[in-house]
Design a protein around this motif. Structure first.
Motif, PDB file in Angstrom:
ATOM      1  N   LEU A   1      47.121 -18.110   9.497  1.00 53.30           N
ATOM      2  CA  LEU A   1      48.203 -18.733  10.255  1.00 53.30           C
ATOM      3  C   LEU A   1      48.728 -17.796  11.338  1.00 53.30           C
ATOM      4  O   LEU A   1      49.011 -18.222  12.469  1.00 53.30           O
ATOM      5  CB  LEU A   1      49.349 -19.135   9.319  1.00 53.30           C
ATOM      6  N   ARG A   2      48.836 -16.522  11.007  1.00 50.35           N
ATOM      7  CA  ARG A   2      49.324 -15.563  12.001  1.00 50.35           C
ATOM      8  C   ARG A   2      48.369 -15.479  13.195  1.00 50.35           C
ATOM      9  O   ARG A   2      48.791 -15.485  14.345  1.00 50.35           O
ATOM     10  CB  ARG A   2      49.493 -14.185  11.363  1.00 50.35           C
ATOM     11  N   GLY A   3      47.086 -15.412  12.898  1.00 51.95           N
ATOM     12  CA  GLY A   3      46.112 -15.380  13.974  1.00 51.95           C
ATOM     13  C   GLY A   3      46.135 -16.660  14.797  1.00 51.95           C
ATOM     14  O   GLY A   3      46.040 -16.623  16.031  1.00 51.95           O
ATOM     15  N   PHE A   4      46.272 -17.785  14.107  1.00 53.20           N
ATOM     16  CA  PHE A   4      46.285 -19.087  14.768  1.00 53.20           C
ATOM     17  C   PHE A   4      47.477 -19.216  15.713  1.00 53.20           C
ATOM     18  O   PHE A   4      47.330 -19.601  16.887  1.00 53.20           O
ATOM     19  CB  PHE A   4      46.332 -20.189  13.700  1.00 53.20           C
ATOM     20  N   TYR A   5      48.665 -18.848  15.229  1.00 50.64           N
ATOM     21  CA  TYR A   5      49.860 -19.018  16.065  1.00 50.64           C
ATOM     22  C   TYR A   5      49.941 -17.963  17.178  1.00 50.64           C
ATOM     23  O   TYR A   5      50.467 -18.240  18.260  1.00 50.64           O
ATOM     24  CB  TYR A   5      51.115 -19.037  15.198  1.00 50.64           C
TER      25      TYR A   5
END
Length: 298
Positions: free
Chosen positions: A80-84
């Protein structure tokens, strides 16, 4: 009917592949995690672009209630961190909703390993008078001698191995290349297998795969895992095995015989020393000489 995941997920995964060269397995895990989060949001009237910090925290709480392990939830949050971050970088979002979301606490469970006697029994289990058993013996020897991941082992090609120099070249996570010493026993069984087993398995079919299946193709991880369990049962080794068991044994036994933690890190292909430090419970001495002089089968 299952709904189609948000196309932003595929855009992000394509960017990951281009920028970091993550393995298919890692990207598949991220796709599964992000798609589950996407479905969870959709069922509650939300979507990935509109999700804020509270939605992410609620989802983490939901996973906890569903019995997901902390490690898989940590992987989700990493994805999620990479995605956002990607969405912010692409100008699709102004702020990253994961900035103030902390990872769940993850312990450092010690990997299950085998004693040197158990490894000897496992390596001796295949019937080397049969081409299939001879292939398995060579595979197990290479797996233990080099500490490879199963994916790295089954994808080896002939050109990646130099018996004259006693090393193999493999490509780990993120397509990072490393050279690993083979050791005398692994070289012996590879020579025996190449001389007497591989051609029989191929049946005249052309292939550059070092360890082909009975159909002359690259073996799957699942097939090799089945073979490991078969030989473990024959060797009298009970439950507790995993596809990484011999990799863990490789690291543990190297440390037991005096190898330095940073050398083991290099041989395993870990980019971060902290990943290797789970093995320090067995370290009793520091590395003084090369791999071949310390490894129990070098």
């Amino acid at each position: 009917m299952s709904r189609t995941p948000d196309p932003l997920i595929d855009r992000f995964l394509d960017a990951l592949w281009l920028e970091k060269g993550l393995s298919d397995n890692t990207r598949s895990a991220y796709r599964t995690d992000l798609s589950l989060f996407d479905d969870w949001l959709h069922a509650r009237g939300g979507n990935l672009l509109a999700a804020g910090r509270e939605a992410i925290l609620d989802h983490l709480a939901w996973r906890l209630a569903q019995g997901y392990k902390a490690r898989s939830t940590a992987r989700l949050l990493s994805g999620l961190r990479g995605f956002y971050r990607y969405l912010v970088r692409e100008g699709l979002l102004e702020a990253d909703p994961t900035l103030r979301v902390e990872l769940p606490h993850i312990g450092q469970p010690l990997p299950k390993s085998l004693s040197e006697a158990q490894v000897e029994a496992l390596l001796a289990a295949p019937d080397v008078d049969d081409p299939l058993g001879l292939r398995d013996r060579a595979m197990l020897e290479v797996l233990y001698a080099c500490g490879l991941r199963v994916t790295e082992l089954v994808s080896l090609t002939l050109e990646q191995v130099s018996l004259r120099q006693g090393v193999l070249r493999t490509f780990g996570k993120g397509s990072k290349e490393r050279l690993v010493p083979l050791g005398l026993e692994a070289i012996h069984w590879l020579e025996h297998y190449l001389a007497q087993g591989r051609a029989a398995l191929l049946g005249g079919r052309p292939s550059d795969v070092l360890f082909p299946s009975q159909r002359g193709q690259m073996m799957t991880r699942q097939t090799f895992w089945y073979r490991i369990k078969l030989h473990a049962a024959a060797a009298g080794i009970g439950s507790g095995l995993s596809p990484h068991t011999l990799r863990h044994a490789f690291a543990t036994h190297l440390l037991n015989h005096g190898a330095d933690l940073r050398t083991v890190q290099m041989l395993l292909g870990h980019s971060n020393l902290s990943t290797t430090q789970i093995y320090t419970h067995v370290a009793r001495a520091r590395l003084q000489q090369l791999h071949a002089e310390h490894h129990p089968r070098g």
